[in-house]
Design an enzyme around this catalytic site. Structure first.
Site, mmCIF file in Angstrom:
data_model
loop_
_atom_site.group_PDB
_atom_site.id
_atom_site.type_symbol
_atom_site.label_atom_id
_atom_site.label_comp_id
_atom_site.label_asym_id
_atom_site.label_seq_id
_atom_site.Cartn_x
_atom_site.Cartn_y
_atom_site.Cartn_z
ATOM 1 N N LYS A 175 0.854 -1.185 0.000
ATOM 2 C CA LYS A 175 0.000 0.000 0.000
ATOM 3 C C LYS A 175 0.891 1.237 0.000
ATOM 4 O O LYS A 175 1.934 1.253 0.663
ATOM 5 C CB LYS A 175 -0.873 -0.041 1.255
ATOM 6 C CG LYS A 175 -1.986 0.970 1.304
ATOM 7 C CD LYS A 175 -2.830 0.733 2.549
ATOM 8 C CE LYS A 175 -3.953 1.726 2.682
ATOM 9 N NZ LYS A 175 -4.789 1.466 3.859
ATOM 10 N N SER A 209 -9.586 1.281 3.189
ATOM 11 C CA SER A 209 -8.823 2.091 2.253
ATOM 12 C C SER A 209 -7.759 1.314 1.472
ATOM 13 O O SER A 209 -7.177 1.859 0.549
ATOM 14 C CB SER A 209 -8.118 3.217 3.009
ATOM 15 O OG SER A 209 -7.253 2.661 3.976
ATOM 16 N N SER A 234 -9.615 -1.091 7.341
ATOM 17 C CA SER A 234 -9.105 -0.776 6.003
ATOM 18 C C SER A 234 -8.484 -1.958 5.274
ATOM 19 O O SER A 234 -8.275 -1.886 4.069
ATOM 20 C CB SER A 234 -8.066 0.343 6.090
ATOM 21 O OG SER A 234 -8.701 1.566 6.317
#
Lengths: 151, 671
Positions: free
Chosen positions: B79, B159, B183
């Protein structure tokens, strides 16, 4: 009475009970939230103060609405009794978190540190003149009230 | 056909050993896949060169050094809020668009040390604030499930949506996300992959750009529990660079086949059935609970009374910590800097207004409101106290009188929503719905895992969540694995079975029946036989198509291999030419080496001659006294004295002769 009939009935009942014995709640559970919280209005002084504290220019109607919405969302929990409850700052409160020895382990990274700065001079970061509070440019008259509000 | 979307670590390592694949060829395939699926926008940055270098290192270890690391040749995505040295790390924000970290996050460093190959940095909501991966400066990430082009697509969840889509689309085997309020588990659930949120403090946060320090944990996204466990084993453990890691040695987790569920107590928290929860999700929840009961696990309803307020408490704490964490972005030392130069504070304010999107700005605003002295106790301390009550709920359920070992809940309230429906809501409402079931685990710091279970009516993945007490990953992942295998076999058993897997006898009977049917005239055929014939034809056609596709796949693989070889050969050829050129420009030129040798020989002869002359001359030279040895010097001095004596004697002899002559002359004269 027919024996077969009884066993089949029992089987059927068992199947039924199997189907409905599940532990999953059938309907949504009532919540603790307070649903009717009056919408709070944030005055312009507070908005200006928040702008100064946040160092973000966000002075428009939508921004204020979002803020008010966030506050009323938070207000839903204020009625819950928390007497004699200690605040929980860290979930590791029962763990031994060690400190490291007071020894230099890093260094010689000046170029690394300066690498991501947009403006540098010699070996320094560069900033415009300091000690000028935000908003002095456009609203001097507002500052007086701001200072009263700043607690 | 396309195995890329189903490869696991074990399978890919077996393929490496059998030389069906090599790390470099597999990384190439993954890179290709990442490019093919670029429409999904899973990656912020595909790190082709880095991946190839990592692959070459892996290949060396695999085939030359024979020291295989646990993740050698395993492709990963990270990420884009984890720092990676010399690779831009943007947090999907204008603020960090050009930020190049000068150090590696511990998680990334550990993965690379274990042999993993970085395919790219994956997309996220700006600073991980969101639950849809829709608020990124690089545009939203699209779910690969139910994707029908530009207009009709589902959100990936967030996310860590980019990481989840990267895994589910086959661009990498596993990915790293971060989990603050769900997330990692949320996008995992919506994209049909496994999402693990470890215990707070088990995995180092060093190098993870913080959102809410007291809740952030690095999360793992993978295709199955085994892979997720393998990754966790590589990244977990204490870290000197993160003071909030638990300072106990990490025991690697072992997944057992056929883990025994009897007497395992699993709790169903009734509060997780909230308003707005989809009926299909409840059905799935019920189905798995019943399956577990069939496996002799003890299921009971439990209560976590503060669950419903958790989301509001979470939102207060989140905004407060965001307000404090985002204070570091002032544009001076790193990050976006505008041209404002009236004053430092003006520069700060204008840089931050341009660098942050409205979600980040409004969270900073609200956070600072809750932290005002007049509100501090009312909101912030209140939220922290409620946080203790929420954590106590879990404590009681796991350690109280009527305790359970694990909790089974849904992960999300529904399957993946359509993009249009999702963005019509405000960010806070999106999160309030999406994070309802996931954020309590972050509030208490406990581990949780989201497991894909089955497909909804609209053919989208539905997932459930397992939560356990602190540091219970061993149990949690073993039970998750058991759920994974049970649900898969349950689903498989409902599917049509291929003939090859049937016993020999059945196959023979079916064949006989089919032959008999074939001999019957058309008008005598019953509908079953007709459908049989049709399916026979279809299956033949499908088989052919499958073969063709397989060949095509093989062809492309070979082509890439040929291309690689050609590249390699070209490189070699170039090198050869280069060395030839350099040889030609050198003297002596190899072609006239004979002449050169002749010249050299002549030179040598002349040298020899002059040498002879020199020795001759040398021999004629007188040797200085000091050089002579001592014995010789003594003899010489003796010789000298003898010479002197001889001279003296000669003089004397002369004298004697002279006197004799004189005497003779004198005598003669006298006479």
């Amino acid at each position: 009475m027919n024996f077969n009939n009884i066993t089949s009935k029992i089987l059927f009942f068992r199947l039924l009970s199997k189907r409905f014995s599940t532990k999953i709640p059938a309907a949504p559970v009532v919540t603790l939230e307070n649903r009717q919280s009056p919408k709070l209005k944030v005055d312009s002084n507070t908005i200006a103060l928040l702008e100064r504290l946040s160092l973000v220019k966000c002075n428009n109607i939508e921004g204020v609405e979002v803020l008010e919405d966030s506050i009323s969302f938070a207000d839903k929990i204020l009625h819950i009794n928390t007497d004699n409850v200690e605040p929980l700052y860290s979930v590791l409160e029962n763990e031994n978190l060690s400190l490291r020895f007071d020894k230099v382990t890093q260094g010689n990274c000046q170029t690394d540190i300066l690498k991501n700065a947009t403006v540098t001079e010699d070996d320094y970061f560069v900033a415009p003149p300091g000690n000028i509070p935000l908003h002095e440019v456009n609203d001097n008259e507002c500052n007086q009230s701001l200072k009263e509000n700043e607690n | 056909m396309n195995k890329l979307t189903s490869f696991t670590i074990k399978e890919v390592h077996k393929a490496y050993r059998d030389k069906l694949l090599t790390p470099t060829s597999f990384v190439d395939l993954c890179l290709q896949k990442a490019k093919q699926t670029s429409e999904l926008n899973a990656f912020v940055n595909v790190t082709e060169d880095v991946a190839e270098n990592h692959a070459i290192d892996s290949e060396k270890r695999f085939y030359i050094d024979k020291k295989i690391k646990p993740l050698d040749g395993v492709t990963i995505a990270i990420k884009d809020n984890f720092c990676t040295k010399n690779i831009t790390t943007t947090c999907a924000s204008e603020m960090l668009r050009n930020f190049v970290p000068t150090y590696d996050a511990t998680v990334y460093a550990k993965l690379i040390k274990s042999g993993a190959c970085l395919i790219g940095k994956s997309n996220l909501d700006e600073f991980a604030m969101g639950s849809g991966t829709v608020d990124s400066i690089f545009g939203p990430t699209r779910n690969s499930w139910g994707y029908n082009g530009e207009t009709d697509w589902r959100i990936a969840g967030g996310s860590s949506g980019g990481s989840a889509v990267a895994v589910s689309s086959g661009a990498c085997i596993a990915a790293i996300g971060s989990d603050t309020g769900g997330s990692t588990r949320n996008p995992a659930a919506l994209c049909g992959v496994v999402g693990v949120k470890p215990t707070y403090g088990l995995v180092s946060r060093y190098g993870l750009i913080p959102l809410v320090n007291s809740m952030d944990v690095p999360g793992i996204l993978a295709r199955n529990i085994d892979d997720a466990t393998e990754i966790l084993n590589c990244i977990a453990g204490p870290d000197n660079l993160d003071s909030t890691t638990i300072k106990r040695k990490f025991q690697p987790i072992e997944i057992q086949e056929n883990f025994d569920l009897s007497n395992l107590r699993i709790g169903i928290p009734s509060e997780y059935h909230c308003e707005g929860m989809n009926e299909e999700v409840i059905d799935t929840w019920r189905w798995v609970a019943d399956l577990l009961e069939n496996e002799k696990a003890l299921l009971k309803t439990v209560s976590l009374p503060h669950t419903s307020v958790s989301i509001a408490v979470y939102s207060i704490l989140n905004q407060c910590e965001v307000a404090s964490n985002m204070a570091r972005y002032d544009g001076l030392e790193f990050g976006l800097r505008t041209n404002e130069d009236y004053s430092t504070e003006e520069l700060y304010a204008s840089s931050r207004s341009q660098g942050f999107n409205n979600v980040v700005r409004s969270r900073i605003f609200a956070g600072n409101y809750f932290l005002l002295t007049r509100n501090y106790e009312k909101y912030f301390l209140k939220a922290l106290k409620l946080r203790r009550l929420i954590a106590n709920d879990f404590n009681f359920v796991f350690n109280g009188d009527n305790r359970v070992d694990l909790l089974l809940t849904p992960t999300t309230l529904s399957d993946a929503p359509l993009y249009g429906d999702f963005v019509s809501k405000h960010n806070r409402d999106q999160c309030a719905l999406q994070d309802y079931c996931t954020q309590p685990a972050n509030m208490a710091g406990i581990p949780a895992v989201s497991i894909p279970i089955r497909l909804s009516k609209s053919n989208l993945p539905l997932s459930l969540q397992l939560m356990g007490p602190n540091m219970s990953e061993q149990l949690l992942l073993n039970v998750a694995k058991r759920i994974e295998t049970t649900t898969t076999t349950e689903i498989l058993s409902k599917l049509n079975i291929s003939i090859d897997t049937l016993p020999q006898k059945c196959q023979e009977i079916l064949k006989l029946a089919a032959c008999n049917q074939l001999e019957v005239d058309i008008d005598q055929l019953d509908p079953v036989a007709i459908s049989l014939q049709q399916s026979l034809q279809i299956s033949r056609k499908l088989n052919e198509e499958y073969e063709i596709l397989k060949l095509k796949q093989k062809n492309t693989e070979l082509q890439t291999q040929i291309d690689r070889n050609r590249k390699f050969l070209d490189g070699l050829r170039n090198e050869l030419n280069c060395s030839r050129n350099s040889l030609a420009s050198q003297t002596p030129n190899p072609e006239n080496i004979q002449d050169h040798i002749k010249q050299m020989k002549q030179k040598v002869a002349s040298y020899e001659e002059s040498c002879k002359k020199a020795t001759m001359k040398f021999s004629k030279l007188s040797v200085p006294d000091s050089v002579l040895p001592k014995a010789l010097q003594a003899q010489l001095s003796v010789l000298n004295t003898l010479h002197e004596e001889a001279v003296a004697w000669r003089q004397r002899a002369d004298d004697v002769v002279f006197t004799r002559d004189a005497r003779d002359t004198f005598n003669r004269l006298r006479r």
